[in-house]
Enzyme design. Structure first.
Site, short mmCIF file in Angstrom:
data_model
loop_
_atom_site.label_atom_id
_atom_site.label_comp_id
_atom_site.label_asym_id
_atom_site.label_seq_id
_atom_site.Cartn_x
_atom_site.Cartn_y
_atom_site.Cartn_z
N ARG A 74 48.02 14.10 58.29
CA ARG A 74 47.55 14.11 56.90
C ARG A 74 46.79 15.38 56.53
O ARG A 74 46.66 15.70 55.35
CB ARG A 74 46.75 12.84 56.62
CG ARG A 74 47.66 11.63 56.47
CD ARG A 74 46.91 10.33 56.43
NE ARG A 74 46.86 9.69 57.72
CZ ARG A 74 46.00 8.74 58.06
NH1 ARG A 74 45.10 8.34 57.21
NH2 ARG A 74 46.03 8.20 59.26
N GLU A 129 39.80 6.04 66.08
CA GLU A 129 39.40 4.68 65.70
C GLU A 129 40.39 3.64 66.24
O GLU A 129 40.00 2.56 66.64
CB GLU A 129 39.27 4.54 64.18
CG GLU A 129 38.58 3.24 63.80
CD GLU A 129 38.53 2.98 62.30
OE1 GLU A 129 39.21 3.67 61.53
OE2 GLU A 129 37.81 2.04 61.92
O1 LIG Z 1 37.92 10.24 63.38
P1 LIG Z 1 39.03 9.58 64.15
O2 LIG Z 1 38.65 8.24 64.70
O3 LIG Z 1 39.57 10.50 65.20
O4 LIG Z 1 40.22 9.26 63.13
C1 LIG Z 1 40.62 10.14 62.13
C2 LIG Z 1 42.04 10.55 62.32
O5 LIG Z 1 42.89 9.41 62.28
C3 LIG Z 1 43.95 9.64 61.36
O6 LIG Z 1 45.02 10.27 61.94
P2 LIG Z 1 46.11 9.56 62.84
O7 LIG Z 1 45.82 9.91 64.26
O8 LIG Z 1 46.19 8.12 62.49
O9 LIG Z 1 47.42 10.34 62.53
P3 LIG Z 1 48.32 10.61 61.26
O10 LIG Z 1 47.53 11.53 60.36
O11 LIG Z 1 49.45 11.27 61.93
O12 LIG Z 1 48.67 9.32 60.61
C4 LIG Z 1 43.34 10.57 60.34
O13 LIG Z 1 44.32 11.27 59.61
C5 LIG Z 1 42.47 11.45 61.19
O14 LIG Z 1 43.20 12.56 61.71
N1 LIG Z 2 40.26 3.43 58.68
C1 LIG Z 2 41.10 4.47 58.61
N2 LIG Z 2 41.86 4.64 57.50
C2 LIG Z 2 42.71 5.69 57.42
N3 LIG Z 2 42.85 6.59 58.38
C3 LIG Z 2 42.11 6.46 59.49
N4 LIG Z 2 42.04 7.19 60.62
C4 LIG Z 2 41.14 6.61 61.43
N5 LIG Z 2 40.62 5.51 60.88
C5 LIG Z 2 41.22 5.40 59.66
#
Ligand SMILES: O=P(O)(O)OC[C@H]1O[C@H](OP(=O)(O)OP(=O)(O)O)[C@H](O)[C@@H]1O
Ligand SMILES: Nc1ncnc2[nH]cnc12
Length: 244
Positions: A133, A170
């Site tokens: 993202r 998370e």
């Molecule tokens: O602070 P954190 O607990 O590390 O979580 C935050 C991360 O989680 C999500 O990405 P995700 O890994 O789900 O990947 P995506 O963007 O490919 O969906 C979001 O876009 C952040 O990069």
């Molecule tokens: N609660 C949440 N919603 C969207 N993106 C996330 N990445 C990690 N935690 C998330």
């Protein structure tokens, strides 16, 4: 860094987070650079009474514009309970990109923040965006700022020599990589992503930037899950555009 009317906060430097592990496909690691002090200019986009505090009409106009943009953006966010797993409230930013006017508002708000918070001398050379993202707005923001865009990708997606960092987030764990020549030593880098939750992803990205010799100016997020205290894992200033 002076605060915008959201949850921008600076941090003292911290050591490497305990849940971050790194590996390299190179034989030598560059020393990590220390984090840098927050931008020094006050932020005219913050303001309960910009004109009363003696700010110029230009600054007051920027403040008004910024507030109006962030109100509009906040209204577009959606939440989905129990996604991707039970107990997680998923914050969905995608409606912003579905609407050209919101998309423009996001980029303008981020541009206002960066151009105000960082002086010409501190201007970022590189915007580093996190897969996936962070790729939605990182390249466009970089273009507006006249900076390079460099991706942090999930392991196995980038060709050539790479630096690798493992992390927990998370809802799972993963590995991030950057190409070893993605950031040049001394380049000033801002890391951007949509959301900071536990901070694991962002901390791993910051670690990679520093392993490449980059100067980590700070982090910018659209949203922050404050209760997870992710910013405590970061060793450079973190700014969040919209409060959670
Ligand atoms: O602070 P954190 O607990 O590390 O979580 C935050 C991360 O989680 C999500 O990405 P995700 O890994 O789900 O990947 P995506 O963007 O490919 O969906 C979001 O876009 C952040 O990069
Ligand atoms: N609660 C949440 N919603 C969207 N993106 C996330 N990445 C990690 N935690 C998330």
């Amino acid at each position: 860094m002076s605060a915008l009317p959201t949850s921008s906060t600076d941090h003292p430097p911290h050591g490497h987070p305990e849940n971050i592990t790194t590996a390299s496909t190179q034989t030598t690691d560059k020393p990590a650079t220390s984090s840098h002090p927050p931008p020094s200019k006050p932020d005219p986009t913050l303001s309960s009474n910009a004109s009363q505090r003696g700010l110029s009409s230009t600054a007051a106009a920027r403040s008004t514009e910024f507030s109006s943009l962030t109100i509009k953006l906040r209204q577009a966010l959606r939440q989905f309970p129990d996604f991707p797993s039970p107990g997680i409230l998923f914050e969905d930013i995608l409606p912003i990109f579905a609407d050209p006017s919101l998309h423009e508002a996001l980029l303008r708000a981020l541009e206002l923040h960066v151009t105000h918070a960082y002086s010409d001398a501190q201007k970022p050379d590189v915007i580093v965006g996190l897969e996936a993202r962070g790729f939605l707005f990182g390249p466009s923001l970089a273009l507006r700022l006249g900076a390079s865009f460099v991706p942090v990708r999930k392991k196995g997606k980038l060709p050539g020599p790479c630096e690798t960092a493992g992390y927990q987030k998370e809802y799972g764990e993963d590995f991030f990589q950057m190409q070893s020549d993605g950031v040049k030593p001394g380049h000033k880098v801002l890391v951007v992503d949509d959301i900071i939750a536990t901070g694991g992803s962002a901390a791993a990205a910051g670690l990679l930037v520093k392993k490449l010799g980059g100067t980590l100016l700070g982090y910018i997020f659209i949203l922050e899950l404050d209760f997870l205290k992710g910013r405590a894992k970061l060793d450079a200033p973190a700014y969040t555009l919209l409060s959670s």
